[in-house]
Design a protein around this motif. Sequence first.
Motif, PDB file in Angstrom:
ATOM      1  N   SER A   1     -11.418 -44.998  74.473  1.00 17.33           N
ATOM      2  CA  SER A   1     -11.979 -43.619  73.997  1.00 17.33           C
ATOM      3  C   SER A   1     -13.063 -42.759  74.730  1.00 17.33           C
ATOM      4  N   THR A   2     -12.244 -41.842  74.370  1.00 14.95           N
ATOM      5  CA  THR A   2     -13.911 -40.387  75.104  1.00 14.95           C
ATOM      6  C   THR A   2     -15.277 -40.221  74.228  1.00 14.95           C
ATOM      7  N   GLU A   3     -14.585 -40.851  73.255  1.00 14.50           N
ATOM      8  CA  GLU A   3     -15.490 -39.937  71.798  1.00 14.50           C
ATOM      9  C   GLU A   3     -16.756 -41.249  72.721  1.00 14.50           C
ATOM     10  N   GLU A   4     -17.985 -40.785  71.888  1.00  8.78           N
ATOM     11  CA  GLU A   4     -19.328 -41.757  72.748  1.00  8.78           C
ATOM     12  C   GLU A   4     -19.575 -41.166  71.047  1.00  8.78           C
ATOM     13  N   PRO A   5     -19.736 -42.781  70.421  1.00  8.00           N
ATOM     14  CA  PRO A   5     -20.782 -43.049  68.836  1.00  8.00           C
ATOM     15  C   PRO A   5     -21.843 -42.299  68.505  1.00  8.00           C
ATOM     16  N   ALA A   6     -22.195 -42.504  67.345  1.00  6.92           N
ATOM     17  CA  ALA A   6     -23.110 -41.001  67.087  1.00  6.92           C
ATOM     18  C   ALA A   6     -24.431 -42.552  66.931  1.00  6.92           C
TER      19      ALA A   6
ATOM     20  N   GLY B   1     -12.957 -42.428  80.234  1.00  7.39           N
ATOM     21  CA  GLY B   1     -12.710 -44.094  78.987  1.00  7.39           C
ATOM     22  C   GLY B   1     -13.354 -44.860  78.781  1.00  7.39           C
ATOM     23  N   HIS B   2     -13.593 -45.350  78.135  1.00  8.34           N
ATOM     24  CA  HIS B   2     -14.152 -47.036  77.213  1.00  8.34           C
ATOM     25  C   HIS B   2     -13.675 -47.562  76.142  1.00  8.34           C
ATOM     26  N   VAL B   3     -14.348 -48.390  76.234  1.00 10.96           N
ATOM     27  CA  VAL B   3     -13.818 -49.378  74.987  1.00 10.96           C
ATOM     28  C   VAL B   3     -14.104 -48.874  73.528  1.00 10.96           C
ATOM     29  N   PRO B   4     -13.624 -48.600  72.818  1.00 10.21           N
ATOM     30  CA  PRO B   4     -14.292 -47.671  71.528  1.00 10.21           C
ATOM     31  C   PRO B   4     -15.045 -47.906  71.010  1.00 10.21           C
ATOM     32  N   GLY B   5     -15.806 -47.486  70.349  1.00 10.49           N
ATOM     33  CA  GLY B   5     -17.630 -47.951  69.845  1.00 10.49           C
ATOM     34  C   GLY B   5     -18.757 -48.205  70.447  1.00 10.49           C
ATOM     35  N   ALA B   6     -17.986 -47.978  72.305  1.00 15.47           N
ATOM     36  CA  ALA B   6     -18.924 -48.727  72.678  1.00 15.47           C
ATOM     37  C   ALA B   6     -19.896 -47.363  73.132  1.00 15.47           C
ATOM     38  N   PHE B   7     -20.970 -48.034  73.371  1.00 18.29           N
ATOM     39  CA  PHE B   7     -22.331 -46.998  73.437  1.00 18.29           C
ATOM     40  C   PHE B   7     -22.762 -47.485  75.528  1.00 18.29           C
ATOM     41  N   PHE B   8     -22.814 -46.402  75.609  1.00 17.80           N
ATOM     42  CA  PHE B   8     -23.522 -46.166  77.531  1.00 17.80           C
ATOM     43  C   PHE B   8     -24.808 -46.965  77.628  1.00 17.80           C
TER      44      PHE B   8
END
Length: 279
Positions: free
Chosen positions: A132-137, A41-48
């Motif tokens: 979010s759990t989605e990783e941005p492209a 889980g992370h801030v929506p749209g954040a990149f690791f």
Amino acid sequence: MTHLITAGQLAHEIEDVVVLDVRWALTTANTPAGRKDYDAGHVPGAFFVDLDTELASPAGDGGRHPLPDPAVVQTVLRRAGITEHSRVVVLDGKESYAAARAWWVLRWVGINDVRVLDGGYAAWLAAGLPVSTEEPADRHGDVEVRPGQLPTLDAAGAAALARDGLLLDARAPERYAGETEPIDPVAGHVPGAVNSPTAAWVTGDGTFRRDLAEHWATVTGGVDPGDGTVGVYCGSGVTAAHEMLALAELGVDTVLYPGSWSEWIRDAARPVATGHSPG
């Protein structure tokens, strides 16, 4: 001007900033724990961003976390879509130790508008904000990094500042005093350095304390350090950046010794002090 941003402010600006998630802990530096936390889980749209491989070079003569290869940093920033006009917010799990390293590195390569989420991901969750759990492209940014935009100290410069100015050691008191050293092979501190544990600059919830000026007065003993630059080091140049962030909030100019203690002790000819006084 503040270098910090609250969770509520970030939520309001989320569409206009690039968010970088730098969750990391020294005790888990050799495991994928930070990435696992991000995936959960992370801030929506954040990149690791991985501190060990993307905000530092491999350990060696320059210490445990030498300055990163600028080309690696550029790749990271472009992946996140960063351009020369981007506004960036960095965060970690709570206390902003790793986020401060990102804040410093980005400014070192020429990214001017960088803020740190005060209280990190914990503050975002505490505010009840979405995750979010989605990783941005890949966003294919075009930033050109310009390393060297912030000054640094080498070992000789750190020694000189400890002797003639003010060099802060951001590690825990027992490590500074040489009473214990759980990470590096030699215990102690740079002779003349003043201990100022970075953990003392934050509160229990991981946010920066509100009485920064009063705390700074206790570090300096109430003596104005004058107009000279303040140097900061720690074990490997990570938590030192956190103290620099706190001092930036006070308008105090600081300079990082990137190699820090882990680089200092690689030369047996360099002196080592112990005890709770500067030595």
